[in-house]
Motif scaffolding. Structure first.
Motif, PDB file in Angstrom:
ATOM      1  N   ARG A 233       0.555  -1.525  -0.387  1.00 37.18           N
ATOM      2  CA  ARG A 233      -0.021  -0.263  -0.014  1.00 37.18           C
ATOM      3  C   ARG A 233       0.993   1.111   0.119  1.00 37.18           C
ATOM      4  NH1 ARG A 233      -4.291  -0.542   4.578  1.00 37.18           N
ATOM      5  NH2 ARG A 233      -4.764   1.099   4.407  1.00 37.18           N
ATOM      6  N   MET A 234       2.570   1.521   0.247  1.00 34.43           N
ATOM      7  CA  MET A 234       2.910   2.194   0.043  1.00 34.43           C
ATOM      8  C   MET A 234       3.229   2.774  -1.122  1.00 34.43           C
ATOM      9  SD  MET A 234       5.234   1.621   3.709  1.00 34.43           S
ATOM     10  CE  MET A 234       6.357   2.843   3.541  1.00 34.43           C
ATOM     11  N   ARG A 235       3.209   4.292  -1.897  1.00 36.29           N
ATOM     12  CA  ARG A 235       3.691   4.257  -2.921  1.00 36.29           C
ATOM     13  C   ARG A 235       5.452   4.709  -3.149  1.00 36.29           C
ATOM     14  NH1 ARG A 235       1.900  10.309  -5.558  1.00 36.29           N
ATOM     15  NH2 ARG A 235       3.816  10.135  -6.932  1.00 36.29           N
ATOM     16  N   SER A 236       6.130   5.179  -1.667  1.00 34.32           N
ATOM     17  CA  SER A 236       6.949   4.838  -2.045  1.00 34.32           C
ATOM     18  C   SER A 236       8.166   3.763  -1.502  1.00 34.32           C
ATOM     19  CB  SER A 236       8.205   5.614   0.139  1.00 34.32           C
ATOM     20  OG  SER A 236       7.119   4.577   0.874  1.00 34.32           O
ATOM     21  N   LEU A 237       7.238   2.586  -1.345  1.00 35.35           N
ATOM     22  CA  LEU A 237       8.527   1.389  -2.028  1.00 35.35           C
ATOM     23  C   LEU A 237       7.198   0.900  -3.912  1.00 35.35           C
ATOM     24  CD1 LEU A 237       8.064  -0.179   1.736  1.00 35.35           C
ATOM     25  CD2 LEU A 237       9.980   0.598  -0.159  1.00 35.35           C
ATOM     26  N   ARG A 238       6.505   1.408  -3.865  1.00 33.80           N
ATOM     27  CA  ARG A 238       6.080   0.743  -5.348  1.00 33.80           C
ATOM     28  C   ARG A 238       6.740   0.081  -6.719  1.00 33.80           C
ATOM     29  NH1 ARG A 238       2.270   5.056  -7.861  1.00 33.80           N
ATOM     30  NH2 ARG A 238       0.702   4.320  -5.961  1.00 33.80           N
ATOM     31  N   TRP A 239       7.694   0.730  -6.968  1.00 33.62           N
ATOM     32  CA  TRP A 239       8.886   0.219  -7.462  1.00 33.62           C
ATOM     33  C   TRP A 239       9.697  -1.072  -7.658  1.00 33.62           C
ATOM     34  CZ3 TRP A 239       7.661   0.967 -12.807  1.00 33.62           C
ATOM     35  CH2 TRP A 239       6.666   1.489 -13.407  1.00 33.62           C
ATOM     36  N   GLN A 240      10.480  -0.756  -6.362  1.00 33.23           N
ATOM     37  CA  GLN A 240      10.738  -1.302  -5.483  1.00 33.23           C
ATOM     38  C   GLN A 240      10.043  -2.732  -5.443  1.00 33.23           C
ATOM     39  OE1 GLN A 240      10.501   1.589  -4.364  1.00 33.23           O
ATOM     40  NE2 GLN A 240      11.806   1.636  -2.964  1.00 33.23           N
ATOM     41  N   VAL A 241       8.381  -3.199  -5.429  1.00 35.75           N
ATOM     42  CA  VAL A 241       7.926  -3.998  -4.996  1.00 35.75           C
ATOM     43  C   VAL A 241       7.853  -4.806  -6.853  1.00 35.75           C
ATOM     44  CG1 VAL A 241       6.299  -5.275  -4.003  1.00 35.75           C
ATOM     45  CG2 VAL A 241       6.588  -3.445  -2.810  1.00 35.75           C
ATOM     46  N   ILE A 242       7.147  -4.152  -7.073  1.00 40.66           N
ATOM     47  CA  ILE A 242       6.916  -3.997  -8.793  1.00 40.66           C
ATOM     48  C   ILE A 242       8.302  -4.936  -9.384  1.00 40.66           C
ATOM     49  CG2 ILE A 242       5.778  -3.533 -10.831  1.00 40.66           C
ATOM     50  CD1 ILE A 242       4.903  -1.148  -9.485  1.00 40.66           C
ATOM     51  N   SER A 243       9.603  -4.396  -9.110  1.00 39.71           N
ATOM     52  CA  SER A 243      10.385  -4.946  -9.749  1.00 39.71           C
ATOM     53  C   SER A 243      10.885  -5.943  -9.333  1.00 39.71           C
ATOM     54  CB  SER A 243      11.955  -3.870  -9.674  1.00 39.71           C
ATOM     55  OG  SER A 243      11.901  -2.674  -9.945  1.00 39.71           O
ATOM     56  N   ILE A 244      10.879  -6.165  -8.186  1.00 35.99           N
ATOM     57  CA  ILE A 244      11.053  -7.589  -7.384  1.00 35.99           C
ATOM     58  C   ILE A 244      10.537  -8.606  -7.794  1.00 35.99           C
ATOM     59  CG2 ILE A 244      11.661  -8.918  -5.115  1.00 35.99           C
ATOM     60  CD1 ILE A 244      13.532  -7.122  -6.319  1.00 35.99           C
ATOM     61  N   ILE A 245       8.813  -8.326  -8.044  1.00 37.34           N
ATOM     62  CA  ILE A 245       8.134  -9.145  -8.336  1.00 37.34           C
ATOM     63  C   ILE A 245       8.700  -9.937  -9.624  1.00 37.34           C
ATOM     64  CG2 ILE A 245       5.406  -9.801  -8.991  1.00 37.34           C
ATOM     65  CD1 ILE A 245       4.647  -7.979  -6.600  1.00 37.34           C
ATOM     66  N   TYR A 418      11.509  -4.641 -19.416  1.00 39.14           N
ATOM     67  CA  TYR A 418      11.799  -4.152 -18.521  1.00 39.14           C
ATOM     68  C   TYR A 418      12.978  -3.983 -17.191  1.00 39.14           C
ATOM     69  CZ  TYR A 418       9.933  -3.852 -13.415  1.00 39.14           C
ATOM     70  OH  TYR A 418      10.237  -2.343 -11.992  1.00 39.14           O
ATOM     71  N   ILE A 419      13.436  -4.385 -16.736  1.00 36.85           N
ATOM     72  CA  ILE A 419      15.278  -4.323 -16.781  1.00 36.85           C
ATOM     73  C   ILE A 419      15.262  -3.074 -17.416  1.00 36.85           C
ATOM     74  CG2 ILE A 419      17.413  -4.936 -16.195  1.00 36.85           C
ATOM     75  CD1 ILE A 419      16.367  -7.537 -16.348  1.00 36.85           C
ATOM     76  N   PHE A 420      15.962  -3.064 -19.115  1.00 35.78           N
ATOM     77  CA  PHE A 420      15.809  -1.740 -19.535  1.00 35.78           C
ATOM     78  C   PHE A 420      15.087  -0.459 -19.344  1.00 35.78           C
ATOM     79  CE2 PHE A 420      16.450   0.429 -23.263  1.00 35.78           C
ATOM     80  CZ  PHE A 420      17.612   0.430 -23.275  1.00 35.78           C
ATOM     81  N   LEU A 421      14.118  -0.491 -19.419  1.00 37.31           N
ATOM     82  CA  LEU A 421      13.112   0.654 -19.188  1.00 37.31           C
ATOM     83  C   LEU A 421      13.407   1.303 -16.863  1.00 37.31           C
ATOM     84  CD1 LEU A 421       9.981  -0.134 -21.364  1.00 37.31           C
ATOM     85  CD2 LEU A 421      12.230   1.053 -21.987  1.00 37.31           C
ATOM     86  N   ILE A 422      12.828   0.099 -16.465  1.00 34.95           N
ATOM     87  CA  ILE A 422      13.101   0.135 -14.925  1.00 34.95           C
ATOM     88  C   ILE A 422      14.375   0.056 -14.070  1.00 34.95           C
ATOM     89  CG2 ILE A 422      11.666   0.014 -13.117  1.00 34.95           C
ATOM     90  CD1 ILE A 422      10.335   1.523 -15.851  1.00 34.95           C
ATOM     91  N   VAL A 423      14.436  -0.423 -13.945  1.00 32.42           N
ATOM     92  CA  VAL A 423      15.394  -1.210 -13.187  1.00 32.42           C
ATOM     93  C   VAL A 423      17.012  -0.396 -13.368  1.00 32.42           C
ATOM     94  CG1 VAL A 423      17.105  -3.179 -12.133  1.00 32.42           C
ATOM     95  CG2 VAL A 423      14.863  -3.271 -12.743  1.00 32.42           C
TER      96      VAL A 423
END
Length: 464
Positions: A233-245, A418-423
């Motif tokens: 539910r935390m926006r501050s962890l949004r991209w971290q969670v998506i990336s790990i998944i 995804y890695i190229f664009l986000i990580v």
């Protein structure tokens, strides 16, 4: 520049070194846990036909009839997939156990899930019970699920930032060694005090690194211990969670364990003679170990992002060419050799990036307050994906034949994009610096963003 940023700059300029205490802690943690994971991934491969025969004979002794081909395939798939399903269960246990027992205590407790299944497996033949084999696979899977999450967390927190990548890959190295040994056979808690840190690093000047630990501790205290539900539910962890998944899912759904679970069948389908398959499988395991050793030495030079891009790209190409080679092997005499090259190329690519890097990134992109929850999520995705491949791939292989690896190729391609664009690259950065990168990506406050968000979340949800 703020005081915190100046303190971080001081930390960045202080390199760490591999001391005997740190090396010993790394080797013991990795060998005592990760080795067993790798061993049990491959342990059922070479004796597969013998174990199927045991299943059949046991069934006949009970019911005076043999198991049908479909039922035997299903029973064998369940036996194989109980290991990743146990891994999924173990991943769910990571947060509660780490928060209650600590990193070291959890690893010690985990030995229960190693000793008991060893006894069950060792006595299953005498008891004439394939159910004991299935149960032992489930329990040793729990062992692997715990160790595959807690060991990288433990080592990532013990390591200085300039060695975090290399030491973070060591567990994967011992996984590959475990796989190789299985193939051949088939033929101290977190140190958070300045006294302890001096002993671990091997010098007295640890003030700068103590600053980093204190900075992370301040961030953790500001946020509290964050649960899995709260983390989502935390926006501050949004991209971290998506990336790990995505990284954990891509790691397993890219087909790596399909190769290790069913390596012999793949080589037989590629035209390798029955008596030569075991030697090719052992050779593949040796290549896996060697390339993971290479990853240990190059991860701090090339970086995490580059190895992930390289690895998934190689796996994508290998899956595509392997599909063509398997489709044409009956019409072109030299195609079986191309198939073997593709499998080995795939193993090389996966060993360089997709296998070792995702677990390392969980330690780097999450602070202590959310790290245990992140490992629960990453571990759950890892083991559920592993379970799905182990259970479904035999039927995919029957249904799609030579085109089975097209599915894995698509997953490798999507993960690469995804890695190229986000990580982002995390090499050489402190935990706090990495957190600042994701703070900008998530477009939240730069000072303890989690604290601001948690004000709007009920306390009971934070503590779940």
């Amino acid at each position: 520049m703020s005081n915190d940023e100046e303190r971080i700059e001081d930390i960045v300029s202080v390199p760490g070194r591999l001391t005997p205490v740190l090396a010993l802690a790394t080797l013991i943690a990795a060998f005592g846990s990760s080795f067993q994971y790798g061993y049990n991934v491959a342990a059922v491969n070479s004796p597969a036909e013998l174990m199927k025969a045991f299943y059949n004979e046991t069934h006949y002794s009970r019911f005076s009839e043999y198991i049908s081909e479909f039922s035997l395939t299903l029973l064998w798939s369940i036996s194989v997939s109980m290991f990743p399903f146990g891994g999924f269960v173990g991943s769910l246990m990571v947060g509660p156990l780490v928060n209650r027992l600590g990193r070291k205590g959890t690893l010690l407790f985990n030995n229960i899930f190693s000793i008991v299944p060893a006894i069950l497996m060792g006595t299953s033949k005498t008891a004439r019970s394939y159910e004991m084999i299935i149960l032992s696979r489930l329990l040793v899977g729990i062992c692997a699920g715990l160790s595959s999450n807690v060991v990288p967390m433990y080592l990532g927190e013990l390591s200085p930032k300039n060695l975090r990548g290399a030491l973070g890959v060591v567990p994967q190295l011992f996984i590959t060694v475990g796989i190789l040994v299985a193939q051949i056979v088939g033929l101290r808690s977190l140190l958070a005090t300045e006294e302890a840190l001096k002993r671990l690093r091997g010098w007295d000047d640890v003030d700068a690194e103590m600053e980093e630990i204190q900075l992370e501790d301040e961030a953790e205290k500001a946020a509290g211990i964050i649960s899995v539900l709260t983390m989502f539910r935390m926006r501050s962890l949004r991209w971290q969670v998506i990336s790990i998944i995505i990284l954990m899912g891509g790691q397993q759904l890219s087909g790596v364990n399909a190769i290790y679970y069913y390596a012999d069948q793949i080589y037989l389908s590629a035209g390798v003679k029955d008596q030569d398959v075991q030697y090719v499988t052992v050779g593949t395991g040796a290549v896996n170990v060697l390339m993971t050793i290479c990853a240990v030495f190059v991860v701090e030079y090339l970086g995490r992002r580059a190895l992930l891009l390289l690895g998934f790209s190689v796996c994508f190409i290998a899956c595509c060419v392997l599909t063509v080679a398997l489709a044409l092997q009956d019409r072109v005499s030299w195609m079986p050799y191309i198939s073997i090259v593709c499998v080995i190329s795939y193993v090389i690519g996966h060993a360089l990036g997709p296998s070792p890097i995702p677990a390392l990134l969980i330690t780097e992109v999450f602070l202590q307050s959310s790290r245990s929850a992140a490992y629960m999520v990453g571990g759950t995705v890892h083991w559920l994906s592993n379970f799905a491949v182990g259970l479904v791939f035999p039927f995919i292989q029957v249904g799609l034949g030579a085109y089975s690896f097209i599915i894995f190729a698509v997953i490798c391609l999507l993960t690469t994009i995804y890695i190229f664009l986000i990580v982002p690259e995390t090499k050489g950065k402190t935990f706090v610096e990495i957190n600042h990168i994701f703070t900008k990506m998530n477009k939240v406050s730069d000072v303890h963003p989690a604290k601001d968000e948690l004000k709007d979340i009920p306390l009971s949800a934070v503590e779940l």
